[in-house]
Design an enzyme around this catalytic site. Sequence first.
Site, PDB file in Angstrom:
ATOM      1  N   ASP A   1       0.839  -1.200   0.000  1.00  0.00           N
ATOM      2  CA  ASP A   1       0.000   0.000   0.000  1.00  0.00           C
ATOM      3  C   ASP A   1       0.885   1.265   0.000  1.00  0.00           C
ATOM      4  OD1 ASP A   1      -2.839   1.239   0.748  1.00  0.00           O
ATOM      5  OD2 ASP A   1      -1.392   2.088   2.147  1.00  0.00           O
TER       6      ASP A   1
ATOM      7  N   LYS B   1       1.303   4.232  -3.022  1.00  0.00           N
ATOM      8  CA  LYS B   1       1.239   5.673  -2.732  1.00  0.00           C
ATOM      9  C   LYS B   1       2.539   6.351  -3.169  1.00  0.00           C
ATOM     10  CE  LYS B   1      -2.028   4.901   1.047  1.00  0.00           C
ATOM     11  NZ  LYS B   1      -2.156   4.472   2.441  1.00  0.00           N
TER      12      LYS B   1
HETATM   13  N1  HSE Z   1      -4.995   0.777   4.584  1.00  0.00           N
HETATM   14  C1  HSE Z   1      -4.606   2.124   4.370  1.00  0.00           C
HETATM   15  C2  HSE Z   1      -3.713   2.561   5.511  1.00  0.00           C
HETATM   16  C3  HSE Z   1      -5.814   2.994   4.291  1.00  0.00           C
HETATM   17  O1  HSE Z   1      -3.661   1.859   6.526  1.00  0.00           O
HETATM   18  O2  HSE Z   1      -3.032   3.563   5.405  1.00  0.00           O
HETATM   19  C4  HSE Z   1      -5.556   4.386   3.827  1.00  0.00           C
HETATM   20  O3  HSE Z   1      -5.009   4.411   2.536  1.00  0.00           O
END
Ligand code: HSE
Length: 393
Positions: free
Chosen positions: A192, A196
């Site tokens: 994740d 980003k």
């Molecule tokens: N799963 C992501 C986090 C949610 O924990 O940052 C927000 O993008």
Amino acid sequence: MSKKLTLGLFGFGVVGQGLYDIIKTKKLNLEIKRFAIKNPEKKRTLPLDLFTTKADDLLDDPEINTIVELIDDAEAAFEIVSKALKTGKNVVSANKKMIANHLEELVDIQQAYGTSLLYEGAVCGSIPIIRNLEEYYDNELLHSVSGIFNGSSNYILSKIFNEHLDYDTALKHAQNLGFAETDPTLDVGGFDAKFKLAIVASHAYGLYVQPSNILNIGIDKLSDYDVRFAREKKYKIKLVPTAKEIGNERVILYVIPKFVTEKSILYAVENEYNGVVVQAAFADQQFFYGKGAGGHPTGSAVLSDITALRYDYRYEYKKHLAATQLVHSNNHKITVYLRYNDEAVIEKLNFIKVSERFYAREFKYVIGDINLESLIANKELLAADDSFVVEVD
Ligand code: HSE
């Protein structure tokens, strides 16, 4: 004059509900006409005739001029978003995986069809970093953009370091609070944060880099030995994505847990909070801090994008169009702590220099310099349960 927006909303999970809560408290020139959802059996807080399971009920509705995409499935999201953009609808999305994996194609579609896709909510929740990179830092040379981009991992690390919670319990809490992805491997495996980071790289440096070409090491192999090691040295461990420009030529991108000292601005970023550190040539260091996960914080970023569409705001991707000389590279040396079990791992990794070694029956580590390329080439070896890598400053 602002344009009236009639919205079709895909997904009514944590962020969709958060956005709805915010919108209903405001008098804005916009209306949500319909929601598309996957599961018709789930109890809803709104009248059932507002919901449909058919994407085309929204996409083919000529009254709906704006699509808000907040679903989980990245490939289904790409189908929805590209169809919407190709049929003249502007789109807001918070789907970092979908955007990172398809960014170049999505930019081309926007240019070909004259539509706009905004995604502030996809990167660091409530922190307005994309619009700042795009507009404010338009002409500023950015030496680096780094920080804490994943709320769930940071929440877990905070609970372990500050409250002595165990990893599994902390992860459960992050899931119950709605911070974690449906598949939490995306959070704790550093994926994740990497999605980003890829999006940030495009707005900071004008580069479209496929996430599969970026190293991501997460916190999922963290052990008590590593926590104890960090505590003894008065460090905390944070999951830190880094984008760094080297010599006006190359951009280095990687996600790796990092030891941070009390002196680091990231040391005090706890729980689901995110922090983005921008190191710029003239502005010097700047820091953005705010909630990186959760329905209302992310919903607020999504709403900001929606309201920007009332004035036809669009990202111009100027840094990419400026035919930048920068290229993405993984040829870069970093210093790491590596806990390992099998000596063969050390042989294979080809450390450039080892500055410290520790052996005990249960716990062995080395600290040394290594090339990112070597970490990428040996990622399978590092995925073993008995090894963990942390960057040392
Ligand atoms: N799963 C992501 C986090 C949610 O924990 O940052 C927000 O993008």
